[in-house]
Scaffold this motif. Structure first.
Motif, short mmCIF file in Angstrom:
data_model
loop_
_atom_site.label_atom_id
_atom_site.label_comp_id
_atom_site.label_asym_id
_atom_site.label_seq_id
_atom_site.Cartn_x
_atom_site.Cartn_y
_atom_site.Cartn_z
N GLU A 116 0.84 -1.19 0.00
CA GLU A 116 0.00 0.00 0.00
C GLU A 116 0.88 1.24 0.00
OE1 GLU A 116 -3.53 0.02 2.53
OE2 GLU A 116 -2.79 1.92 3.32
N ALA A 117 0.57 2.20 -0.88
CA ALA A 117 1.37 3.41 -0.99
C ALA A 117 1.24 4.25 0.28
CB ALA A 117 0.90 4.21 -2.19
N GLU A 118 2.36 4.81 0.72
CA GLU A 118 2.38 5.61 1.93
C GLU A 118 3.22 6.86 1.72
OE1 GLU A 118 2.03 2.09 5.33
OE2 GLU A 118 3.97 3.00 4.89
N VAL A 119 2.97 7.85 2.55
CA VAL A 119 3.80 9.04 2.59
C VAL A 119 4.98 8.75 3.51
CG1 VAL A 119 3.92 11.46 3.25
CG2 VAL A 119 1.82 10.55 2.21
N ALA A 120 6.18 8.97 3.00
CA ALA A 120 7.38 8.69 3.79
C ALA A 120 7.94 10.00 4.34
CB ALA A 120 8.42 7.99 2.94
N GLN A 121 8.40 9.94 5.60
CA GLN A 121 9.03 11.09 6.22
C GLN A 121 10.28 10.65 6.95
OE1 GLN A 121 5.02 12.98 7.95
NE2 GLN A 121 6.77 14.38 8.11
N SER A 122 11.27 11.54 6.96
CA SER A 122 12.47 11.27 7.76
C SER A 122 13.08 12.60 8.20
CB SER A 122 13.49 10.45 6.96
OG SER A 122 13.98 11.21 5.87
N PRO A 123 13.75 12.61 9.35
CA PRO A 123 13.81 11.50 10.30
C PRO A 123 12.50 11.37 11.07
CG PRO A 123 14.85 13.43 11.25
CD PRO A 123 14.45 13.82 9.85
N ARG A 124 12.33 10.33 11.82
CA ARG A 124 11.14 10.18 12.65
C ARG A 124 11.25 11.01 13.92
NH1 ARG A 124 7.76 6.02 12.31
NH2 ARG A 124 6.61 7.42 13.71
N TYR A 125 12.45 11.16 14.42
CA TYR A 125 12.68 11.93 15.62
C TYR A 125 13.93 12.81 15.42
CZ TYR A 125 9.66 8.30 17.49
OH TYR A 125 8.63 7.43 17.68
N LYS A 126 13.87 14.02 15.97
CA LYS A 126 15.00 14.93 15.86
C LYS A 126 15.09 15.75 17.14
CE LYS A 126 18.39 17.16 13.83
NZ LYS A 126 19.67 16.49 13.47
N ILE A 127 16.25 15.70 17.77
CA ILE A 127 16.52 16.54 18.94
C ILE A 127 17.62 17.51 18.56
CG2 ILE A 127 17.26 16.60 21.34
CD1 ILE A 127 16.22 13.73 21.61
N THR A 128 17.38 18.77 18.81
CA THR A 128 18.36 19.78 18.45
C THR A 128 18.40 20.86 19.53
OG1 THR A 128 19.12 21.21 16.65
CG2 THR A 128 16.78 21.28 17.18
N GLU A 129 19.44 21.64 19.50
CA GLU A 129 19.53 22.76 20.43
C GLU A 129 19.02 24.02 19.73
OE1 GLU A 129 23.29 21.27 23.18
OE2 GLU A 129 23.54 22.95 21.78
N LYS A 130 18.49 24.92 20.53
CA LYS A 130 18.00 26.17 19.93
C LYS A 130 19.13 26.88 19.20
CE LYS A 130 18.55 29.00 24.08
NZ LYS A 130 17.86 29.91 25.03
N SER A 131 18.76 27.55 18.17
CA SER A 131 19.62 28.30 17.25
C SER A 131 20.27 27.42 16.19
CB SER A 131 20.70 29.11 17.97
OG SER A 131 21.78 28.29 18.38
N GLN A 132 20.09 26.10 16.30
CA GLN A 132 20.61 25.22 15.26
C GLN A 132 19.62 25.12 14.10
OE1 GLN A 132 23.81 23.66 15.38
NE2 GLN A 132 23.85 25.25 16.97
N ALA A 133 20.11 24.61 12.98
CA ALA A 133 19.26 24.39 11.80
C ALA A 133 18.81 22.95 11.76
CB ALA A 133 20.04 24.74 10.54
N VAL A 134 17.56 22.74 11.34
CA VAL A 134 17.03 21.38 11.18
C VAL A 134 16.31 21.29 9.83
CG1 VAL A 134 16.78 20.86 13.63
CG2 VAL A 134 14.91 21.96 12.40
N ALA A 135 16.26 20.09 9.30
CA ALA A 135 15.57 19.87 8.03
C ALA A 135 14.81 18.57 8.08
CB ALA A 135 16.58 19.85 6.88
N PHE A 136 13.62 18.58 7.49
CA PHE A 136 12.77 17.40 7.43
C PHE A 136 12.49 17.09 5.97
CE2 PHE A 136 12.58 18.39 11.70
CZ PHE A 136 11.82 19.49 12.00
N TRP A 137 12.37 15.79 5.68
CA TRP A 137 12.15 15.37 4.31
C TRP A 137 10.85 14.60 4.18
CZ3 TRP A 137 12.11 10.30 2.26
CH2 TRP A 137 12.16 10.23 0.85
N CYS A 138 10.19 14.77 3.04
CA CYS A 138 8.93 14.09 2.80
C CYS A 138 8.87 13.58 1.37
CB CYS A 138 7.75 15.04 3.04
SG CYS A 138 6.14 14.37 2.55
#
Lengths: 113, 116
Positions: free
Chosen positions: B1-23
């Motif tokens: 069955e087709a699904e929407v994929a996302q990564s990462p599942r969990y992300k911990i970062t410190e404030k002022s850092q950059a983060v990126a999510f993929w879909c």
């Protein structure tokens, strides 16, 4: 600006009972009203949906009742089961513009065995 | 069955850092959505793409958030710099084309972001 109001925030029902969740809206441009079910750690999944030209839609144990004049709609879960324990969101989509979904605040449903 | 994929599942970062999510949406779905879901609340739309074009980003905090869907398929949501208030679940969803009957949105499992 909250466009869809959902109640109650939490609900506890005994197994076999009827669970009822209510939503109200103001925007008359809404033309599609889905309900989503979300389990912990998962994304929401479409449960059942209705358009305003009908007053009721039933799929298995799940029924949506829609009152266009009152701008209210509700989800009824008949013969509630422990596996129904989840968070339920009502939503509404406008036919105008980008047709985005607006979600209610959610109802955390617990079915006691 | 087709699904929407996302990564990462969990992300911990410190404030002022950059983060990126993929879909990666369901194949053939022209419309892609990014939502933010704060604990105990319903999802709130951040940005909506039709193919590679943004059709609604009215709720996207553009001073720190950016989103792109360069080839009209997968998408990246970026936060720079992250703030404590950004802690939330970031959900991606996709659908066929707006205006079709019901136009069901299919959601991915989300990325849980914690900013310390």
């Amino acid at each position: 600006q909250q466009q869809v109001k959902q109640s109650p925030q939490s609900l506890i029902v005994q197994k076999g009972g009827i669970s009822i969740i209510n939503c109200a809206y103001e925007n008359t441009a809404f033309d599609y009203f889905p309900w989503y079910q979300q389990f912990p750690g998962k994304g929401p999944a479409l449960l059942i949906a209705i358009r305003p030209d009908v007053s009721e839609k039933k799929e298995g144990r799940f029924t949506i009742s829609f009152n266009k004049s009152a701008k209210q709609f509700s989800l009824h879960i008949m013969d509630s089961q422990p596996g129904d324990s989840a968070t339920y969101f009502c939503a509404a989509r406008s036919w105008e513009g980008a047709q985005k979904l607006v979600f209610g605040q959610g109802t955390r449903l617990t079915i006691n065995p | 069955e087709a699904e929407v994929a996302q990564s990462p599942r969990y992300k911990i970062t410190e404030k002022s850092q950059a983060v990126a999510f993929w879909c990666d949406p369901i194949s053939g779905h022209a419309t892609l959505y990014w939502y933010r879901q704060i604990l105990g609340q319903g999802p709130e739309l951040l940005v909506q793409f039709q193919d590679e074009s943004v059709v609604d980003d009215s709720q996207l905090p553009k001073d720190r958030f950016s989103a792109e869907r360069l080839k009209g398929v997968d998408s990246t949501l970026k936060i720079q710099p992250a703030e404590l208030g950004d802690s939330a679940m970031y959900l991606c969803a996709s659908s066929l084309v707006p205006g079709t009957t019901y136009n069901e949105q299919f959601f991915g499992p989300g990325t849980r972001l914690t900013v310390l």
